[in-house]
Design a protein around this motif. Structure first.
Motif, short mmCIF file in Angstrom:
data_model
loop_
_atom_site.label_atom_id
_atom_site.label_comp_id
_atom_site.label_asym_id
_atom_site.label_seq_id
_atom_site.Cartn_x
_atom_site.Cartn_y
_atom_site.Cartn_z
N GLU A 1 0.83 -1.21 0.00
CA GLU A 1 0.00 0.00 0.00
C GLU A 1 0.86 1.25 0.00
O GLU A 1 0.88 2.02 -0.96
CB GLU A 1 -0.94 0.00 1.21
N LYS B 1 0.87 4.30 -3.27
CA LYS B 1 -0.55 4.46 -3.63
C LYS B 1 -1.18 5.72 -3.04
O LYS B 1 -1.95 6.41 -3.72
CB LYS B 1 -1.33 3.22 -3.17
N LYS C 1 -3.13 8.31 -5.47
CA LYS C 1 -4.54 8.62 -5.27
C LYS C 1 -4.75 10.12 -5.10
O LYS C 1 -5.71 10.70 -5.65
CB LYS C 1 -5.07 7.88 -4.04
N GLN D 1 -6.84 12.47 -7.81
CA GLN D 1 -8.04 13.17 -7.36
C GLN D 1 -7.94 14.67 -7.57
O GLN D 1 -8.86 15.30 -8.09
CB GLN D 1 -8.29 12.86 -5.89
N ASP E 1 -4.74 -2.78 -8.82
CA ASP E 1 -4.58 -1.74 -7.80
C ASP E 1 -4.98 -0.37 -8.35
O ASP E 1 -5.60 0.44 -7.64
CB ASP E 1 -3.14 -1.71 -7.32
N THR F 1 -7.17 0.25 -10.68
CA THR F 1 -8.64 0.29 -10.80
C THR F 1 -9.29 0.57 -9.45
O THR F 1 -10.22 1.37 -9.34
CB THR F 1 -9.15 -1.04 -11.36
N ARG F 2 -8.78 -0.09 -8.39
CA ARG F 2 -9.33 0.15 -7.06
C ARG F 2 -9.03 1.57 -6.58
O ARG F 2 -9.88 2.21 -5.94
CB ARG F 2 -8.79 -0.87 -6.06
N MET F 3 -7.83 2.06 -6.86
CA MET F 3 -7.49 3.43 -6.47
C MET F 3 -8.44 4.43 -7.15
O MET F 3 -8.92 5.38 -6.53
CB MET F 3 -6.04 3.74 -6.84
N TRP F 4 -8.69 4.23 -8.43
CA TRP F 4 -9.55 5.15 -9.17
C TRP F 4 -11.00 5.11 -8.66
O TRP F 4 -11.66 6.13 -8.56
CB TRP F 4 -9.51 4.80 -10.67
N ALA F 5 -11.43 3.93 -8.30
CA ALA F 5 -12.80 3.81 -7.79
C ALA F 5 -12.96 4.44 -6.41
O ALA F 5 -14.05 4.88 -6.03
CB ALA F 5 -13.22 2.34 -7.75
N SER F 6 -11.86 4.47 -5.62
CA SER F 6 -11.96 4.96 -4.25
C SER F 6 -11.85 6.47 -4.13
O SER F 6 -12.21 7.02 -3.09
CB SER F 6 -10.88 4.30 -3.39
N ILE F 7 -11.33 7.15 -5.15
CA ILE F 7 -11.14 8.60 -5.03
C ILE F 7 -12.47 9.31 -5.24
O ILE F 7 -13.37 8.81 -5.94
CB ILE F 7 -10.08 9.11 -6.02
#
Length: 875
Positions: free
Chosen positions: A136, A141, A145, A149, A188, A190-196
């Protein structure tokens, strides 16, 4: 270092002047869009500068391993590649992240520099250790992120338009295949983009809409330097346009070289002003994370607390006693639990999260508190309704009044009016609401209840005003019904009979109906204390309603003016002054009756021409004169001049006028042209009635003078031959029968049997029986007087009778004039008849009746057919 520019210093200052000199020195303005900017970011001491020097032939300062691992590059540096000429390549080296020199308290610059590289560079190399894939923090990351953002927020890039190439360089590759590393890192990303957190316009956008992801892997530089340099050469070729997997992207939206200086300045200016990049230090981050967890734990515990669940459910359903104290205890317990667990963390973060917790808890309780306010308002308003409904509906039940929560008056006191009772109920209701707000007060919450109090006042006032207006509307409906009942029957009756004083009587009727309606209003609204404006408005509405009702009846009458004129004409023409049907006997004066009927019909038309209530009297008189001029027994020209002679020079001509003078448009029921049209239709229909009457009169005349049938004469002659001889042989019988015949005929004419029997058999006999004896006595007396005069002077009386008969015949012979001359002839004939009767009474013995004159008139008509025709038309 020759050919190298420090764009941004270590303390964040931009060297704007040197940037301009650098661009001019390398003649970038002449390249147009044929250039590219390549930047590199990554952890400190990860070999970023070494890689850029090997790839592009730059002279960035490299770390000296013998002197220890420490920070080498400070700030942001820019150089031009000597190994790639086309396109012109600018190389940007950034200060490494996660360096010990800045420590955990100063991490904002590495985020600012990374975001700057992302905004300016066409290709951004992300230098990272292969062994950190799947971690992480080690993989950077949080930094990625943040810059992803903030990039969306600050620069608002357009999706699928000039995408930035992200080249992830995995250093010191291991035995793990590159494909596996790529798969893990792609997941990773894809998850970072979805979480921002994204702006609304980017909610449905994908990571690949803004970035093109490429990968590369290099061996360890120290252990396998030759292999490292060889693969670096292969990687360099990807920055040219010759290779199939080239990283160069041609775009028409790219800024030209002369605008690069301004672009760099503006990007750094925007980034420096962005406070979201001033991220906290490590201990602050730990405090943020831990305090946030504690806050969520406390919120979750509160959400599962049975006391809160019961309070929440009950608060939504009904009013809860001591709600404020119970809620305050639950809130204080939740906050105290947070304070206990978070007391060891950084004070600023702890306090900020505590405030957030309080806000979220209060927001949770605010729903229940608002529900309690609504229940309290409903309860108070219900009490007002209970207190006021019996008073409003007029109920005098003491039980109903006692149900108003002691808001009503004492039983031994007179019942107050609605307004006084409403004011007292309002005062007590607001007092009850204030006490209820004290029970709902939450000590730890600063909730403003002024809006709720204002809403409560408005609700009570609106309800009281609604009751008041409902009562006013009810009384108004009763008053309007009273007006309608008081106006309908009498007004219709007056309009049907159309008396001469129609409009004065309608005015009195309207005033009487208004007085009754006013009494209904005054009795129905006792105790409601209407203001002067409300009383005036109500009176105005009732006046308007009454005038509208009366106007409606009059308009309806005006629409049927023709039938009403015919009815009035029939009433006057067909009935005498006593209301009995007229019998058109030989002595009936049809022209005179016709003229009276026509004038009566004209008066009906004049009364229905305009609304006269509130209108000047002169206007009504002018309309009367104009319409009555139509009924004058003259031609159109003479009628117009006659109407004009009645008034002054300002009078209008009814035969050519299109509107009434000085008459408001709203008061006009029938225009002059409509009056003329109605009169022509009426005259046409009335002439037929007059002709029928004249035909009836002629038939009655003929019936009174008709001889017995021939067979009857022959039968009388055959059967009465012996009696005739007896009479002839005895003159006394002849004289006696002659006298009896004349006496009987005189009695028959005096009784006017034909006219009386036309009324009907029974009415005729009743009328004849009443005047039979007086008629016999009067005829007997006149016969005796006439016989006496005849005996005394027979020649003078015979000469006088012959003279009067000549005058009557001459008067009938001159009946070939206009309608007025025909009327005069008829009058002259009747004067002659009256004169003959008087003379007969004076001289005695000679009997001259209207039947004789009618015979002479008929003889004159036969001698002059034209005169007879004109005479009938006149009648």
């Amino acid at each position: 270092m020759g050919g190298i520019l420090q764009v941004v210093t270590g303390d964040g200052q931009l060297n704007a002047d040197q940037i301009k000199a650098f661009i001019d020195g390398h003649k970038l303005a002449e390249t147009g869009v044929d250039y590219q900017v390549v930047a590199i970011t990554g952890p400190q001491s990860s070999g970023k500068s070494t890689l850029m020097n090997i790839l592009f032939g730059t002279k960035f300062e490299e770390m000296d391993a013998l002197s220890g691992r420490n920070q080498t590059t400070k700030g942001i540096w820019l150089a031009k590649s000597d190994k790639i000429d086309h396109p012109a390549t600018l190389v940007m080296d950034l200060e490494g992240s996660d360096g010990r020199e800045r420590g955990e308290d100063d991490t904002s610059f590495e985020r600012q520099s990374a975001l700057f590289a992302l905004a300016v560079a066409d290709v951004l190399l992300v230098n990272m250790w292969a062994k950190d894939i799947g971690r992480e923090t080690g993989a950077g990351k949080p930094l990625l992120k943040t810059i992803f953002q903030v990039n969306l927020k600050l620069f608002e890039p357009a999706p699928n338009k000039q995408r930035t190439v992200l080249l992830f360089v995995f250093r010191d590759r291991t035995k793990t295949p590159l494909s596996r590393l790529q798969q893990t890192w792609a997941e990773d990303l894809t998850r970072m983009w979805a979480s921002i957190a994204k702006p609304p316009q980017y909610e449905d956008s994908l990571f690949t809409d803004f970035f093109e992801v490429q990968y590369a892997a290099l061996p360890n530089f120290e252990d396998r330097e030759e292999e490292f340099r060889a693969e670096s050469v292969l990687l360099r070729r990807r920055f040219t346009m010759e290779e199939e997997d080239s990283l160069v992207r041609v775009s028409n939206d790219k800024l030209p070289g002369h605008a690069l200086e301004l672009h760099i300045e503006k990007c750094w200016e925007v980034i420096k002003e962005q406070k979201d990049l001033n991220l906290p230090a490590h201990k602050v981050m730990v405090a943020n994370i831990r305090c946030a967890q504690i806050m969520e734990d406390q919120l979750a515990a509160l959400a599962e607390d049975q006391a809160w669940l019961q309070l929440s459910a009950t608060a939504l359903a009904q009013l809860v006693p001591a709600f404020g104290a119970t809620a305050a205890a639950l809130i204080s317990s939740c906050i105290a639990g947070y304070d206990e667990e978070a007391r060891y963390f950084e004070a600023g973060v702890r306090q900020a999260k505590r405030e957030e917790l309080v806000a979220r808890v209060l927001a949770l309780f605010k729903v229940a508190h608002d529900a309690q306010l609504r229940h309290l308002q409903a309860k108070v308003l219900h009490g007002v309704k209970v207190a006021l409904e019996p008073t409003h509906t007029g109920s005098s039940s003491s039980a109903a009044m006692s149900s108003s929560s002691s808001m009503g008056p004492a039983n031994d006191a007179p019942a107050p009016g609605f307004s006084a009772h409403a004011a007292e109920s309002r005062r007590k209701a607001l007092q009850q609401f204030a006490h209820g707000l004290q029970d709902l007060f939450v000590a730890v919450a600063d909730w403003d209840t002024q809006a709720a109090q204002h809403e409560m006042v408005q609700s009570i006032d609106a309800y009281i005003e609604g009751l008041k207006q409902a009562k006013v509307a009810e009384v108004q409906r009763l008053a309007e019904r009273c007006l309608a009942d008081a106006l309908a029957g009498p007004a219709i009756s007056l309009l049907d009979h159309a008396p001469a004083d129609l409009w004065p009587r309608l005015g009195k009727l309207l005033a009487s109906a208004a007085a009754k309606a006013e009494q209904v209003v005054s009795e129905g609204l006792v105790g409601y204390d209407l203001s002067e404006e409300e009383q005036y408005a109500l009176a105005t509405q009732l006046d308007s309603f009454a005038n509208g009702k009366l106007e409606g009846h009059v308009q309806e009458a005006a629409h049927t003016a023709l039938s009403r004129m015919k009815d009035k004409f029939t009433e006057v023409f067909s009935r005498d002054e006593k209301g009995m049907p007229r019998a058109w006997g030989p002595r009936a004066n049809i022209p005179a009756v016709t003229q009276r009927a026509r004038l009566a019909s004209a008066k009906v038309l004049a009364q229905l021409a305009i609304l006269r209530i509130g209108a000047p009297q002169e206007l009504g008189e002018a309309v009367d004169r104009a319409v009555l001029g139509l009924a004058a027994d003259k031609g159109p020209e003479e009628a117009s001049s006659s109407a004009a002679e009645i008034g002054d020079a300002a009078e209008f001509d009814i035969m050519s006028a299109s509107e009434w003078p000085q008459a408001p448009a709203a008061s006009v029921l029938l225009t002059p042209s409509q009056c003329r049209t109605l009169w022509r239709q009426f005259a046409s229909d009335a002439n037929y009635t007059v002709q029928q009457a004249m035909a009836t009169q002629d038939a009655n005349r003929a019936a009174s003078n008709r001889m017995p049938p021939l067979w009857a004469i022959l039968a009388i002659a055959f059967l009465g031959f012996n009696e005739l001889l007896a009479v002839l042989y005895n003159p006394l019988w002849l004289i006696l029968f002659g006298i009896l015949f004349m006496f009987g005929r005189t009695v028959y004419l005096e009784l006017d049997i034909d006219a009386e029997m036309q009324r009907g058999l029974l009415p005729g006999f009743i009328s004849l029986s009443g005047k039979f004896v007086p008629t016999i006595q009067a005829v007997t007396q006149r016969t005796v007087e006439a016989a006496r005069q005849f005996i005394n002077n027979p020649q003078a009386l015979a000469h006088q009778v012959q003279h009067q008969m000549s005058e009557a015949v001459a008067a009938v012979a001159h009946a070939n004039g206009d309608a007025a001359d025909a009327v005069d002839a008829e009058s002259s004939t009747r004067q002659s008849e009256a004169s003959l009767r008087r003379r007969r009474d004076d001289n005695g013995g000679v009997e001259m009746t209207s039947s004789h004159l009618e015979k002479h008139a008929d003889a004159a008509s036969l001698a002059n057919p034209t005169a007879s025709s004109e005479r009938r038309k006149t009648k």
